[in-house]
Design an enzyme around this catalytic site. Sequence first.
Site, PDB file in Angstrom:
ATOM      1  N   ASP A 101      25.874  53.194  44.826  1.00 40.49           N
ATOM      2  CA  ASP A 101      27.164  52.525  45.013  1.00 40.49           C
ATOM      3  C   ASP A 101      27.459  52.492  46.501  1.00 40.49           C
ATOM      4  O   ASP A 101      27.087  53.429  47.221  1.00 40.49           O
ATOM      5  CB  ASP A 101      28.280  53.286  44.254  1.00 40.49           C
ATOM      6  CG  ASP A 101      29.459  52.389  43.921  1.00 40.49           C
ATOM      7  OD1 ASP A 101      30.046  51.825  44.857  1.00 40.49           O
ATOM      8  OD2 ASP A 101      29.787  52.244  42.725  1.00 40.49           O
TER       9      ASP A 101
ATOM     10  N   ALA B 259      27.228  46.932  39.413  1.00 43.23           N
ATOM     11  CA  ALA B 259      27.639  46.573  40.773  1.00 43.23           C
ATOM     12  C   ALA B 259      27.917  45.085  40.858  1.00 43.23           C
ATOM     13  O   ALA B 259      27.242  44.275  40.237  1.00 43.23           O
ATOM     14  CB  ALA B 259      26.559  46.970  41.773  1.00 43.23           C
TER      15      ALA B 259
ATOM     16  N   SER C  68      30.817  38.990  30.901  1.00 41.60           N
ATOM     17  CA  SER C  68      32.257  38.917  30.638  1.00 41.60           C
ATOM     18  C   SER C  68      32.569  37.794  29.657  1.00 41.60           C
ATOM     19  O   SER C  68      31.851  36.785  29.593  1.00 41.60           O
ATOM     20  CB  SER C  68      32.958  38.638  31.966  1.00 41.60           C
ATOM     21  OG  SER C  68      34.279  38.223  31.748  1.00 41.60           O
TER      22      SER C  68
ATOM     23  N   TYR D 174      33.681  33.736  40.424  1.00 40.71           N
ATOM     24  CA  TYR D 174      33.346  34.996  39.754  1.00 40.71           C
ATOM     25  C   TYR D 174      32.729  34.726  38.382  1.00 40.71           C
ATOM     26  O   TYR D 174      31.656  35.222  38.042  1.00 40.71           O
ATOM     27  CB  TYR D 174      34.597  35.889  39.609  1.00 40.71           C
ATOM     28  CG  TYR D 174      34.396  37.000  38.606  1.00 40.71           C
ATOM     29  CD1 TYR D 174      33.544  38.069  38.896  1.00 40.71           C
ATOM     30  CD2 TYR D 174      35.006  36.964  37.347  1.00 40.71           C
ATOM     31  CE1 TYR D 174      33.320  39.067  37.965  1.00 40.71           C
ATOM     32  CE2 TYR D 174      34.784  37.958  36.412  1.00 40.71           C
ATOM     33  CZ  TYR D 174      33.946  39.007  36.721  1.00 40.71           C
ATOM     34  OH  TYR D 174      33.709  39.991  35.792  1.00 40.71           O
TER      35      TYR D 174
ATOM     36  N   LYS E 282      28.629  35.206  36.598  1.00 38.18           N
ATOM     37  CA  LYS E 282      28.234  35.840  35.321  1.00 38.18           C
ATOM     38  C   LYS E 282      27.385  34.866  34.496  1.00 38.18           C
ATOM     39  O   LYS E 282      26.367  35.234  33.915  1.00 38.18           O
ATOM     40  CB  LYS E 282      29.470  36.266  34.530  1.00 38.18           C
ATOM     41  CG  LYS E 282      30.294  37.352  35.197  1.00 38.18           C
ATOM     42  CD  LYS E 282      29.538  38.662  35.246  1.00 38.18           C
ATOM     43  CE  LYS E 282      30.212  39.701  36.103  1.00 38.18           C
ATOM     44  NZ  LYS E 282      29.398  40.869  36.393  1.00 38.18           N
TER      45      LYS E 282
ATOM     46  N   ASN F   7      38.693  42.637  27.465  1.00 36.63           N
ATOM     47  CA  ASN F   7      39.591  43.119  28.527  1.00 36.63           C
ATOM     48  C   ASN F   7      39.666  44.646  28.556  1.00 36.63           C
ATOM     49  O   ASN F   7      40.478  45.232  27.839  1.00 36.63           O
ATOM     50  CB  ASN F   7      40.989  42.528  28.327  1.00 36.63           C
ATOM     51  CG  ASN F   7      41.014  41.039  28.583  1.00 36.63           C
ATOM     52  OD1 ASN F   7      40.278  40.277  27.952  1.00 36.63           O
ATOM     53  ND2 ASN F   7      41.840  40.604  29.506  1.00 36.63           N
TER      54      ASN F   7
ATOM     55  N   ASN G 233      45.371  42.031  37.124  1.00 27.19           N
ATOM     56  CA  ASN G 233      45.252  42.159  35.673  1.00 27.19           C
ATOM     57  C   ASN G 233      46.497  42.814  35.077  1.00 27.19           C
ATOM     58  O   ASN G 233      47.225  43.541  35.755  1.00 27.19           O
ATOM     59  CB  ASN G 233      43.994  42.954  35.301  1.00 27.19           C
ATOM     60  CG  ASN G 233      42.732  42.219  35.715  1.00 27.19           C
ATOM     61  OD1 ASN G 233      41.974  42.694  36.547  1.00 27.19           O
ATOM     62  ND2 ASN G 233      42.520  41.033  35.167  1.00 27.19           N
TER      63      ASN G 233
ATOM     64  N   PHE H 127      53.184  35.467  32.758  1.00 22.01           N
ATOM     65  CA  PHE H 127      52.744  34.131  33.155  1.00 22.01           C
ATOM     66  C   PHE H 127      52.762  33.157  31.976  1.00 22.01           C
ATOM     67  O   PHE H 127      51.740  32.889  31.365  1.00 22.01           O
ATOM     68  CB  PHE H 127      51.328  34.197  33.747  1.00 22.01           C
ATOM     69  CG  PHE H 127      51.227  35.051  34.992  1.00 22.01           C
ATOM     70  CD1 PHE H 127      52.234  35.052  35.954  1.00 22.01           C
ATOM     71  CD2 PHE H 127      50.106  35.855  35.212  1.00 22.01           C
ATOM     72  CE1 PHE H 127      52.128  35.832  37.103  1.00 22.01           C
ATOM     73  CE2 PHE H 127      49.994  36.634  36.360  1.00 22.01           C
ATOM     74  CZ  PHE H 127      51.014  36.625  37.297  1.00 22.01           C
TER      75      PHE H 127
END
Length: 333
Positions: A31, A82, A125, A150, A154, A180, A200, A219
Site C-alpha cells: 500500500d 488498490a 463495482s 472511475y 472498473k 454499497n 457517500n 439528493f
Amino acid sequence: MSILVTGGAGYIGSHTVVELLNIGEEIIIIDNFSNSKPSTLESIKEIAKKEIRFYEGDYTNKETLEKIFEENKDITAVINFAGYKSVGESVQKPLEYYTNNISGALILLKTMQKYNIKKFIFSSSATVYGEPERIPLTEECKTGGTTNPYGTTKLYIEQILKDLYKSDNSWDIAILRYFNPVGAHESGKIGEEPQGIPNNLMPYIVRVAGGQLEQLSIFGNDYNTKDGTGVRDYIHVVDLAKGHLKALEKLNKEKSGLYIYNLGTGTGYSVLEMVKAFEKATGQKVPYKIAPRREGDIATCYSNPEKAQRELNWKAEKTLEEMCKDSWNYWKF
Ligand code: NAD
Ligand code: UD1
C-alpha cells in the site's frame, strides 16, 4: 502459502485482511497510503493478533512488485483492492484514475504472469451496470454506459480480465461486484475514513450525527421509488470481506476459471429509510434537507445475490442496524 493484498490498508482491504488472518492465511500487503494510514496496519494486527508482511510502495511500479514476488516465493494468489475510487475526483483527474487503476492492474497482472501466479481476485463495482437493465441486478445484466472515469476503469479492467482468461485459461479469476459497503469492524478499530467532505451517504450521515457537518442533503425526493429518494443495496463491510474468503476458496478448489459475482444483500433501502434506521440504531439525530438530484445518480440499484449464495455458499448476514451501529461506533472512537 501467502496471499498478496494490494491496497490492504484501505477500507475494504483492511477488513478482508483481518478475516483472512482469522482463518490462518499468511498475508503480504502493498500500500502507498494514498488513501489510508499506517496505523491501520497496527489495528489489523491488534484485532487478528497475527503478523503481516508489509511493503510501502506503489503497485503500479514493476520493480516494487518484482521485489515482492522475489522475496515471497510462497505467494499463491493476489487480491487487488488498490486503486482510486472517488467518482467526482475521477471526472476532474481522468488520467490519474486510468493510470492508477488500469495501468496498475496491467502491471500487476503482467508481473503475476512472469512469476506464474494466476489466482486473482478483483474489486469491481455495481457501477459497471450503468443504468440498470432490470432490478434486481443479476450478473448477466448488461454492463456499460458508465458515466464517469472511475466506473469506466472498473468496466475496462473486467474486459481485460476476460480477454486474459480467453488467451490463457489456466488463469483463475474472480470478479467481485460490490454494491454499497458500509459499517466497520465491531471492534471500532478499523473503518472507513474518507478524506475531506464525504461523497457517500453513510459517512456523511455519521458526520452529521456527530456534529461535524450541519445537515444531510438528500439528493432528490422525486425518484420513482417507495418514498421518492434513491434506493441502494447497503452491505456490511465485514460481510463483504467474508465474500472474498469464499471467492478464494472457490479459486483454490477449481483448477481455473473466470467467475463474476455480485456481493450485495439483495435488499434495497431508500435514503430516508437509512436516515431513520441510523437514528433508531444510534439514538442520534440526523437533520436533513431535500436538495436537487445529484448528476449521474440512478433511482434504484440492488443486487440479486443468489449466484454467490449458490456457488460460493456466501450470504450477507449482518443487519441494517449493525451497519448503522458499527459505522457510528467507528466514528466515535
Ligand atoms: P480505499 O481507498 O479505502 O482503499 C484502497 C487502498 O489502496 C488505499 O489504502 C490506498 O492507499 C491504496 N492504493 C491506492 N493506489 C495505490 C497504489 N498505486 N499503490 C499502492 N496502494 C494504493 O478503497 P476501498 O473502499 O477499500 O476500495 C477498495 C477497492 O474496492 C477499490 O478498488 C474500489 O474501487 C473498490 N470498490 C469500492 C467500493 C466502495 O464503496 N468502497 C465499491 C465498489 C468497489
Ligand atoms: C456511489 C458511486 C458509485 C460506487 C458506489 C459504491 C457516485 C455517483 N457513485 O454510488 O460509483 O460504486 O458509490 O460505493 O458517487 N445521497 C444523498 N446525500 C448524500 C450522499 C448520497 O442523498 O450526501 C444519496 C444518493 O443520491 C444515493 C444514495 O444516497 O441515492 C447512496 O449514495 P452513495 O453512497 O454516494 O452511493 P451510490 O450513489 O450508490
